[in-house]
Design a protein around this motif. Structure first.
Motif, PDB file in Angstrom:
ATOM      1  N   GLU A  10     -45.748  26.617 -29.203  1.00  0.00           N
ATOM      2  CA  GLU A  10     -45.526  27.925 -30.008  1.00  0.00           C
ATOM      3  C   GLU A  10     -44.664  28.335 -29.931  1.00  0.00           C
ATOM      4  N   LYS A  12     -43.744  31.374 -31.373  1.00  0.00           N
ATOM      5  CA  LYS A  12     -44.392  32.865 -31.264  1.00  0.00           C
ATOM      6  C   LYS A  12     -44.724  33.419 -29.299  1.00  0.00           C
ATOM      7  N   GLU A  15     -41.370  34.285 -27.728  1.00  0.00           N
ATOM      8  CA  GLU A  15     -41.650  34.883 -28.351  1.00  0.00           C
ATOM      9  C   GLU A  15     -41.765  36.108 -28.294  1.00  0.00           C
ATOM     10  N   ARG A  44     -36.458  30.265 -31.619  1.00  0.00           N
ATOM     11  CA  ARG A  44     -36.678  28.710 -31.589  1.00  0.00           C
ATOM     12  C   ARG A  44     -35.747  27.519 -29.625  1.00  0.00           C
ATOM     13  N   HIS A 106     -37.483  21.427 -33.461  1.00  0.00           N
ATOM     14  CA  HIS A 106     -38.549  22.880 -33.346  1.00  0.00           C
ATOM     15  C   HIS A 106     -38.167  22.438 -34.891  1.00  0.00           C
ATOM     16  N   THR A 107     -39.333  22.883 -35.087  1.00  0.00           N
ATOM     17  CA  THR A 107     -39.900  23.371 -36.416  1.00  0.00           C
ATOM     18  C   THR A 107     -39.506  25.308 -36.717  1.00  0.00           C
ATOM     19  N   GLU A 108     -40.541  25.823 -37.716  1.00  0.00           N
ATOM     20  CA  GLU A 108     -40.401  27.348 -38.065  1.00  0.00           C
ATOM     21  C   GLU A 108     -40.798  27.481 -36.881  1.00  0.00           C
ATOM     22  N   ASN A 109     -42.102  27.086 -36.585  1.00  0.00           N
ATOM     23  CA  ASN A 109     -43.629  27.575 -35.913  1.00  0.00           C
ATOM     24  C   ASN A 109     -43.864  26.917 -34.163  1.00  0.00           C
TER      25      ASN A 109
END
Length: 120
Positions: A10, A12, A15, A44, A106-109
Motif C-alpha cells: 500500500e 499509504k 508514505e 508511489r 502502481h495505481t493510486e493506492n
C-alpha cells in the motif's frame, strides 16, 4: 526460468514511513536516492522501489533481514524501463549465471513489482 518473486504494498504505508527522516536512507541506495530526489521522492515511486527489493529477495528465497536494502537498487533507464543494480553483498546471494528481469507498476493506492530470475 529459475524463480520468480512478487511484492505488493500500500502506497499509504510507505508514505507514512517516509515521515521518518531515516527511512529513505535505510531503504535507498545512492543511485536510487539520486534518481528519486530529482523527482521529489514521489511516494508511489518509493513504494515501487521498496517492492522491488522484496520481490528480488523472494526470487532468491530470502527475506528482508538477509541483507541491507541499500544493496538492492531499482533504477530506471531513460525510457522508464526498470532494472536492478546489485551491490557486492547482494551479488553474493545470487548463483552464478542468474540474471533478473523486472516489471513494476502502481495505481493510486498500490505498488507492485515482479522479479524474474533466470539462467543464461
Amino acid at each position: 526460468m529459475h524463480s520468480i518473486g512478487i511484492d505488493l504494498v500500500e502506497i499509504k504505508r510507505i508514505e507514512t514511513s517516509m515521515k521518518n527522516t531515516r527511512f529513505l536512507n535505510r531503504l535507498l541506495g545512492e543511485s536510487e536516492y539520486t534518481q528519486l530526489k530529482k523527482r521529489g521522492f514521489p511516494p508511489r515511486s518509493v513504494a515501487v522501489n521498496f517492492c522491488a527489493k522484496e520481490a528480488f529477495l523472494k526470487s532468491l528465497g530470502k527475506g528482508l533481514g538477509d541483507i541491507n536494502l541499500t544493496e538492492i537498487e531499482l533504477l530506471r533507464k531513460e525510457n522508464g524501463q526498470p532494472y536492478l543494480k546489485l551491490g557486492k553483498n547482494a551479488l553474493n546471494l545470487v548463483d552464478e549465471g542468474i540474471k533478473f528481469s523486472v516489471s513494476a507498476t502502481h495505481t493510486e493506492n498500490y505498488a507492485s513489482v515482479v522479479v524474474l530470475a533466470y539462467k543464461i
